[in-house]
Enzyme design. Structure first.
Site, PDB file in Angstrom:
ATOM      1  CG  HIS A 136      -1.827  -1.194   1.256  1.00  0.00           C
ATOM      2  ND1 HIS A 136      -2.195  -1.839   2.422  1.00  0.00           N
ATOM      3  CD2 HIS A 136      -2.451  -1.858   0.250  1.00  0.00           C
ATOM      4  CE1 HIS A 136      -3.016  -2.829   2.134  1.00  0.00           C
ATOM      5  NE2 HIS A 136      -3.169  -2.866   0.820  1.00  0.00           N
ATOM      6  CD  GLU A 166      -0.584   0.692   4.458  1.00  0.00           C
ATOM      7  OE1 GLU A 166       0.157  -0.301   4.591  1.00  0.00           O
ATOM      8  OE2 GLU A 166      -1.815   0.596   4.306  1.00  0.00           O
ATOM      9  CG  HIS A 217       1.046  -3.649   5.333  1.00  0.00           C
ATOM     10  ND1 HIS A 217       0.233  -3.315   4.282  1.00  0.00           N
ATOM     11  CD2 HIS A 217       1.589  -4.855   5.022  1.00  0.00           C
ATOM     12  CE1 HIS A 217       0.271  -4.277   3.370  1.00  0.00           C
ATOM     13  NE2 HIS A 217       1.089  -5.223   3.799  1.00  0.00           N
ATOM     14  CD  GLU A 253      -1.051  -3.296   9.302  1.00  0.00           C
ATOM     15  OE1 GLU A 253      -0.804  -2.100   9.038  1.00  0.00           O
ATOM     16  OE2 GLU A 253      -1.638  -4.068   8.512  1.00  0.00           O
TER      17      GLU A 253
END
Length: 389
Positions: A180, A183, A273, A349
């Site tokens: 993504h 990010e 991410h 994350e």
């Protein structure tokens, strides 16, 4: 000799990873903006733009369509970042007005040129520098593994030490980042990971390379990165939903990486991410996946515990609930890889907001802390390798 310099404020985003649309610039106290959607997609949240001609003027920047962004729950308690030199990114006053759906940024620039962004950008030039610098190590080989839809290179770093012929087979460890593109903390984290792994004076790194080979893709989505997308590639494909059936026409990035994984095998996979809403660092493993062996789940749990032990910026209490992704589960990299290779396979994350347990009023969660978290990842990898001996 004298000349007249225009005094009006200007806002632009015609540069790498730029994204903003100017709706009204007539009043510095009521500048109205809109974030552009990803191409052929309804996703949007990433912004990155430059303001010129506003030194010492109080600015109020209103992002009018923030309430329709992909992750509206990412706006409360969020603060935008700003920079004069594009190296140091500091947090500025930001508020989300839920009744109007507007994100309001307020700041008085001290200089005539200032950049604002959703998070500190990691530009294509920075990415190319990262690849070039890594290649200077004798431990690193750069491989071109494909071309994106926009014609950019997709590069992989193979990091390894020579092995004696009678030595045991090494573990194959894969690390990907920035599926993504918005990010960007993911590539900052990858930078720290790569730099430490290539440090020939770091005993931990060298011990790991005696037991494992690494395949690192620091930017899985060059097209989206350059276009200023939040979540998709050039044709609007969310790469982290393409892993079950990637195609050359829609997701050549995933197709290239998946094909190489099938050649090398995978013993451990880490996908880097950022999460818009949760103000913390966490790892999402394969909890809730059908037929997940208890031995794999135990290895993932131990990995998380080891990372939390070595770096207080990582926590274990919050994360995604098991089964969160439902029918999409095996379209996601970590789940597909884990099932395909029967191995620990995890998604790290990091926050766009500050990490609320260890807040930093000036910088929030930052590139520097992302880099340090990447460096810390070597410790749980080392522990995992030792447990397998």
């Amino acid at each position: 000799m004298s000349f007249m310099i225009p005094s009006a404020i200007k806002i632009s985003s015609q540069f790498d990873a730029g994204n903003i649309e100017v709706l009204d610039l007539t009043n510095p106290q009521d500048i109205q903006l809109s974030i552009r959607k990803d191409n052929q997609s309804d996703f949007f949240q990433w912004f990155h733009f430059r303001v010129q001609g506003a030194a010492n003027q109080p600015l109020t920047l209103r992002v009018l369509n923030a309430g329709q962004a992909a992750y509206v729950d990412g706006w409360p308690d969020y603060r935008a970042v700003a920079s004069y030199d594009r190296e140091t990114w500091f947090r500025v006053d930001t508020a989300y007005e839920a009744d109007t759906g507007e994100l309001v940024i307020q700041h008085t620039p001290a200089q005539n040129s200032i950049y604002f962004a959703y998070f500190a950008p990691y530009t294509w030039e920075q990415h190319l520098d990262l690849i070039a610098q890594a290649q200077q190590s004798a431990l690193c080989e750069v491989h071109d593994i494909g071309t994106t839809l926009d014609g950019y290179d997709l590069n992989l770093l193979k990091i390894s030490k020579p092995t004696e012929s009678e030595a045991p087979a090494k573990k194959q460890i894969w690390v990907t980042a920035r599926q993504h593109p918005g990010e960007t903390m993911a590539e900052w984290c990858a930078e720290g990971f790569i730099a430490r792994l290539l440090d020939e004076d770091d005993a931990l790194a060298q011990s790991i390379l005696e037991q494992a080979e690494f395949y690192v893709v620091p930017n899985m989505n060059p097209d989206g990165s350059i276009r200023g997308h939040l979540r998709t590639n050039a044709c609007g494909a969310n790469l982290n939903r393409e892993w079950e059936t990637p195609t050359a026409e829609r997701s050549p990035e995933v197709l290239a990486v998946r094909s190489l994984m099938q050649q090398t095998g995978v013993d451990l996979f880490l996908d880097l991410h950022g999460d818009e809403a949760l103000p913390c660092n966490f790892i999402a493993g394969q909890e809730g996946a059908p037929h997940l062996p208890d031995t794999i789940l135990a290895q993932e749990d131990r990995f998380k515990q080891d990372l939390a032990q070595i770096n207080p910026d990582f926590q274990l209490e919050r994360g995604y609930p098991p089964g969160k992704f439902g029918p999409e589960t095996f379209t996601i990299a970590a789940f597909w890889v884990g099932r395909e290779f029967n191995c620990p396979s995890m998604t790290l994350e990091m926050p766009f907001k500050d990490y609320d347990n260890r807040p930093d009023a000036d910088f929030g969660w930052s590139p520097e802390r992302s880099i340090k978290l990447g460096e810390s990842m070597l410790y749980p990898i080392h522990q995992w390798l030792q447990a397998d001996l």
